[in-house]
Design a protein around this motif. Structure first.
Motif, PDB file in Angstrom:
ATOM      1  N   LEU A 388      58.488  72.485 -21.677  1.00  0.00           N
ATOM      2  CA  LEU A 388      58.294  71.959 -20.413  1.00  0.00           C
ATOM      3  C   LEU A 388      59.432  71.373 -19.672  1.00  0.00           C
ATOM      4  CD1 LEU A 388      57.471  68.576 -20.224  1.00  0.00           C
ATOM      5  CD2 LEU A 388      55.458  69.673 -21.207  1.00  0.00           C
ATOM      6  N   PHE A 389      59.464  71.364 -18.391  1.00  0.00           N
ATOM      7  CA  PHE A 389      60.692  70.551 -17.616  1.00  0.00           C
ATOM      8  C   PHE A 389      59.853  69.864 -16.563  1.00  0.00           C
ATOM      9  CE2 PHE A 389      62.930  74.395 -18.977  1.00  0.00           C
ATOM     10  CZ  PHE A 389      64.534  73.716 -19.184  1.00  0.00           C
ATOM     11  N   THR A 390      60.515  68.404 -16.907  1.00  0.00           N
ATOM     12  CA  THR A 390      60.087  67.689 -15.886  1.00  0.00           C
ATOM     13  C   THR A 390      61.492  67.442 -14.845  1.00  0.00           C
ATOM     14  OG1 THR A 390      60.768  65.737 -17.201  1.00  0.00           O
ATOM     15  CG2 THR A 390      58.668  66.142 -16.820  1.00  0.00           C
ATOM     16  N   ASN A 391      61.390  66.300 -13.652  1.00  0.00           N
ATOM     17  CA  ASN A 391      62.523  66.274 -12.835  1.00  0.00           C
ATOM     18  C   ASN A 391      62.980  67.669 -12.148  1.00  0.00           C
ATOM     19  OD1 ASN A 391      62.995  63.559 -12.962  1.00  0.00           O
ATOM     20  ND2 ASN A 391      64.493  63.527 -14.634  1.00  0.00           N
ATOM     21  N   VAL A 392      61.938  68.497 -11.989  1.00  0.00           N
ATOM     22  CA  VAL A 392      62.134  69.572 -11.229  1.00  0.00           C
ATOM     23  C   VAL A 392      61.872  69.431  -9.653  1.00  0.00           C
ATOM     24  CG1 VAL A 392      61.188  72.143 -11.184  1.00  0.00           C
ATOM     25  CG2 VAL A 392      61.381  70.543 -13.280  1.00  0.00           C
ATOM     26  N   SER A 393      62.639  70.213  -8.937  1.00  0.00           N
ATOM     27  CA  SER A 393      62.570  70.293  -7.447  1.00  0.00           C
ATOM     28  C   SER A 393      62.385  71.675  -7.208  1.00  0.00           C
ATOM     29  CB  SER A 393      63.691  69.692  -6.870  1.00  0.00           C
ATOM     30  OG  SER A 393      64.884  70.443  -6.975  1.00  0.00           O
ATOM     31  N   GLN A 394      61.896  71.928  -5.755  1.00  0.00           N
ATOM     32  CA  GLN A 394      61.652  73.216  -5.541  1.00  0.00           C
ATOM     33  C   GLN A 394      62.715  74.117  -5.474  1.00  0.00           C
ATOM     34  OE1 GLN A 394      58.449  73.533  -5.299  1.00  0.00           O
ATOM     35  NE2 GLN A 394      58.376  74.338  -3.238  1.00  0.00           N
ATOM     36  N   SER A 395      64.089  73.726  -5.309  1.00  0.00           N
ATOM     37  CA  SER A 395      65.342  74.564  -5.265  1.00  0.00           C
ATOM     38  C   SER A 395      65.726  74.695  -6.669  1.00  0.00           C
ATOM     39  CB  SER A 395      66.376  73.695  -4.570  1.00  0.00           C
ATOM     40  OG  SER A 395      66.629  72.608  -5.289  1.00  0.00           O
ATOM     41  N   HIS A 396      64.983  74.266  -7.492  1.00  0.00           N
ATOM     42  CA  HIS A 396      65.634  74.597  -9.171  1.00  0.00           C
ATOM     43  C   HIS A 396      65.394  76.129  -9.214  1.00  0.00           C
ATOM     44  CE1 HIS A 396      65.817  70.238 -10.537  1.00  0.00           C
ATOM     45  NE2 HIS A 396      66.937  70.863 -10.863  1.00  0.00           N
ATOM     46  N   THR A 397      66.014  76.895 -10.007  1.00  0.00           N
ATOM     47  CA  THR A 397      65.786  78.213 -10.401  1.00  0.00           C
ATOM     48  C   THR A 397      64.522  78.339 -11.265  1.00  0.00           C
ATOM     49  OG1 THR A 397      68.264  78.576 -10.586  1.00  0.00           O
ATOM     50  CG2 THR A 397      66.841  80.261 -11.445  1.00  0.00           C
ATOM     51  N   ILE A 398      64.110  77.648 -12.154  1.00  0.00           N
ATOM     52  CA  ILE A 398      63.094  77.604 -13.067  1.00  0.00           C
ATOM     53  C   ILE A 398      61.695  77.602 -12.231  1.00  0.00           C
ATOM     54  CG2 ILE A 398      64.238  76.982 -15.255  1.00  0.00           C
ATOM     55  CD1 ILE A 398      62.986  74.172 -14.754  1.00  0.00           C
ATOM     56  N   SER A 399      61.739  76.809 -11.042  1.00  0.00           N
ATOM     57  CA  SER A 399      60.582  76.764 -10.062  1.00  0.00           C
ATOM     58  C   SER A 399      60.463  77.653  -9.075  1.00  0.00           C
ATOM     59  CB  SER A 399      60.471  75.413  -9.619  1.00  0.00           C
ATOM     60  OG  SER A 399      61.568  75.142  -8.608  1.00  0.00           O
ATOM     61  N   ARG A 400      61.558  78.771  -8.976  1.00  0.00           N
ATOM     62  CA  ARG A 400      61.662  79.777  -8.170  1.00  0.00           C
ATOM     63  C   ARG A 400      61.437  81.050  -8.630  1.00  0.00           C
ATOM     64  NH1 ARG A 400      66.094  80.697  -5.839  1.00  0.00           N
ATOM     65  NH2 ARG A 400      67.357  79.337  -6.948  1.00  0.00           N
ATOM     66  N   GLU A 401      61.952  81.454  -9.979  1.00  0.00           N
ATOM     67  CA  GLU A 401      62.112  82.809 -10.215  1.00  0.00           C
ATOM     68  C   GLU A 401      61.001  82.648 -11.448  1.00  0.00           C
ATOM     69  OE1 GLU A 401      65.961  84.095 -11.252  1.00  0.00           O
ATOM     70  OE2 GLU A 401      66.702  83.344  -9.149  1.00  0.00           O
ATOM     71  N   GLU A 402      60.455  84.156 -11.618  1.00  0.00           N
ATOM     72  CA  GLU A 402      59.556  84.541 -12.565  1.00  0.00           C
ATOM     73  C   GLU A 402      60.413  84.484 -14.180  1.00  0.00           C
ATOM     74  OE1 GLU A 402      57.711  88.238 -12.972  1.00  0.00           O
ATOM     75  OE2 GLU A 402      55.635  87.522 -13.297  1.00  0.00           O
ATOM     76  N   ILE A 403      59.945  83.736 -14.802  1.00  0.00           N
ATOM     77  CA  ILE A 403      60.373  83.425 -16.337  1.00  0.00           C
ATOM     78  C   ILE A 403      59.772  84.542 -17.293  1.00  0.00           C
ATOM     79  CG2 ILE A 403      61.259  81.958 -18.393  1.00  0.00           C
ATOM     80  CD1 ILE A 403      61.348  79.559 -16.039  1.00  0.00           C
ATOM     81  N   PHE A 404      58.512  84.713 -17.217  1.00  0.00           N
ATOM     82  CA  PHE A 404      57.562  85.363 -17.974  1.00  0.00           C
ATOM     83  C   PHE A 404      57.632  85.018 -19.621  1.00  0.00           C
ATOM     84  CE2 PHE A 404      55.504  89.798 -18.601  1.00  0.00           C
ATOM     85  CZ  PHE A 404      54.664  89.637 -17.586  1.00  0.00           C
ATOM     86  N   GLY A 405      57.621  83.718 -19.753  1.00  0.00           N
ATOM     87  CA  GLY A 405      57.770  83.026 -21.129  1.00  0.00           C
ATOM     88  C   GLY A 405      57.076  81.635 -21.004  1.00  0.00           C
ATOM     89  N   PRO A 406      56.928  81.068 -22.353  1.00  0.00           N
ATOM     90  CA  PRO A 406      56.281  79.795 -22.259  1.00  0.00           C
ATOM     91  C   PRO A 406      56.969  78.626 -21.777  1.00  0.00           C
ATOM     92  CG  PRO A 406      56.860  80.532 -24.569  1.00  0.00           C
ATOM     93  CD  PRO A 406      57.471  81.507 -23.447  1.00  0.00           C
TER      94      PRO A 406
END
Ligand code: NAP
Ligand code: MG
Length: 492
Positions: A388-406
């Motif tokens: 899991l990731f904290t300190n995430v914002s809307q512009s982070h890639t991990i909150s925009r793109e589908e990772i398809f993983g845990p």
């Protein structure tokens, strides 16, 4: 009287009980060394004579070699489907069609264990899921649509309905048998015939389904199952004898298909990617919500189009939710997909494992804070720790793109308006989750979130009676329920 004091025991996950291994037996599984193409009710060799391997992602060992269908084979399959449509299937009384579909459902139930084990061997998913989710739901879809076959006039009152013809169906690797059921069952119930292509890495349960279909006595050519890679899928899409394409897969390939059939008469439904928001309000039942978050993103290794991969927690409960989530992550068991204790099995392929690792690196490089379970993972096979990731914002890639993983990206919010804005700020719109004690909040959000499916105080629940499908770049058309019949019918 002496006052009683109680102390809450501190949870120590490092000394948690180790479970004894509990692997599911593979003795009852019958796999051939080589699989041909299932065309016109027979197993036929591919015209070009090419085969590829399907491997077990947990062991990296080959399970079987599988035929690679080329354009010539696709042509044969489409011709068989056309002949079956015109000569047999479209002429058969609907109640007779229904009997075959019921029979297939019952045969899946009878061989449920074998299906579950093969699904876990070929795709890497935990046996608990293939056994309790994929296989029962696949049977349920056949049962459900068998029931509709002779009631179509009630489904669409006032309309005259007729089948579309030959359906080309292309499915992904995350729910191989279930996606085949989602596609084949409504097509047959509405009187269409089918050419289906499973994903390259998970062909085996679709081929087992072909065995059942043959045993069921379904007339030859009504269902044709052909294996191969992307080029085989493209040959189906481009074949002039196909009347309808049903595709589930990535948004990129979905766009290619849309372009390829533009200007033709082919009907199209697309079930594509997702980046779902799972929203936890302060008044939510926190422990249930934590389980829902875990189920939402770590279920099936996160190989779920509707995975709750973006978590939004209201500020007041963010600390407690994140702490509980980290504790829960520690208790998840990653490993042998065939072990009944396993929570998270193998990642479907080496390529997908690399994609997930790439996104984890991007998350770190862009400044988000990563937390991973400290669990051991097998040295052989394709595995990743739940992350899991904290300190995430809307512009982070991990909150925009589908990772398809845990991999879960966590953000916080203060107000309802803010979370709606954030949740909708994505090109996708497949699903969302809302956790709150207030029914009114649920109803208000469900009308404002741009997602095809919204779960309230639960996550990743499926039922054949309920339609499923996306908004925006998650695709169009619905599968499941009454709505799932419409794409396979011409209505006047
Ligand atoms: P994919 O690469 O798009 O593949 C899906 C299927 O299309 C596979 O059978 C694939 O064959 C085939 N294919 C590849 N290129 C093609 C082309 N040019 N023309 C026709 N067919 C082609 O997707 P995936 O990686 O297997 O699956 C993951 C994706 O599926 C994710 O984005 C996920 O969100 C989405 N998905 C959506 C839903 C939904 O209901 N919305 C459900 C499940 C999954 P090969 O396997 O041989 O490449
Ligand atoms: Mg495989």
């Amino acid at each position: 009287m002496k006052k009683q004091t109680t102390t809450t025991p501190k949870l120590d996950f490092t000394s948690k009980w180790a479970y004894a291994p509990s692997p599911e037996s593979t003795d009852h599984v019958q796999l051939k060394e080589q699989y041909d193409l299932f065309i016109n009710g027979k197993w036929v060799k591919p015209v070009k004579g090419k085969y590829f391997d399907t491997v077990n992602p947990a062991t990296e060992k080959k399970l079987a070699s599988v035929a690679e269908a080329t354009q010539e084979d696709v042509d044969k399959a489409v011709k068989a489907a056309r002949a079956a449509y015109e000569n047999v299937w479209s002429k058969m009384p609907a109640k007779e069609r229904a009997k075959y579909i019921y029979r297939i459902a019952r045969m899946i139930q009878e061989r449920a264990r074998e299906f579950a084990v093969i699904e876990s061997m070929d795709g890497g998913k935990a046996i608990r899921e293939s056994r309790d989710v994929d296989v029962p739901l696949a049977a349920a879809h056949f049962f459900y649509y068998a029931g509709w076959a002779d009631k179509l006039e009630y489904a669409f009152p006032g309309k005259t309905v007729s089948p579309v013809g030959v359906a080309g169906q292309i499915i992904p690797w995350n729910f191989p048998l279930l996606m085949a059921a989602w596609k084949i069952a409504p097509a047959l119930a509405t009187g269409n015939t089918v050419v289906l292509k499973p994903a390259e890495t998970t062909p085996l349960t679709a081929l087992k389904l072909a065995e059942i279909i043959k045993e069921s006595g379904l007339p030859d050519g009504v269902v044709n199952i052909i294996t191969g890679a992307g080029a085989t899928g493209a040959a189906i899409v481009n074949h002039p004898g196909i009347d309808k394409i049903a595709f589930t897969g990535s948004t990129d390939v979905g766009k290619l298909i849309q372009k390829a059939i533009a200007g033709t008469n082919k009907k199209l439904t697309l079930e594509l990617g997702g980046k779902a928001a799972n929203i936890i309000f302060e008044d939510a039942p926190i422990d249930q919500a934590v389980e829902g978050i875990v189920n939402g993103i770590f279920f099936n290794q996160g190989h779920v189009c509707c995975a709750g991969s973006r978590l939004f927690v209201q500020e007041g409960v963010a600390d407690v939710v994140i702490r509980k989530l980290k504790d829960r992550l520690e208790s998840l068991i990653v490993g042998d997909p065939l072990d009944k204790n396993t929570d998270i099995g193998a990642i479907n392929s080496k390529g997908q494992l690399e994609t997930i690792k790439k996104y984890i690196k991007i998350g770190i490089n862009e400044g988000a804070e990563m937390y991973q379970s400290s669990c051991a993972i097998p040295s052989k096979g394709f595995f990743v720790r739940p992350t899991l990731f904290t300190n995430v914002s809307q512009s982070h890639t991990i909150s925009r793109e589908e990772i398809f993983g845990p991999v879960l990206a966590i953000q916080t919010f203060r107000t309802v308006e803010e979370v709606i804005e954030k949740a909708n700020n994505t090109p996708y719109g497949l699903s969302a989750g809302v956790w709150t004690d207030k029914g009114s909040k649920i109803f208000s959000l469900t009308t404002k979130l741009r997602a095809g499916v919204i779960w309230a105080n639960t996550y990743n629940k499926f039922d054949p009676t309920s339609p499923f499908g996306g908004f925006k770049e998650s695709g169009f058309g619905r599968e499941g329920g009454l709505h799932g019949l419409a794409p396979y019918l011409v209505m006047n």
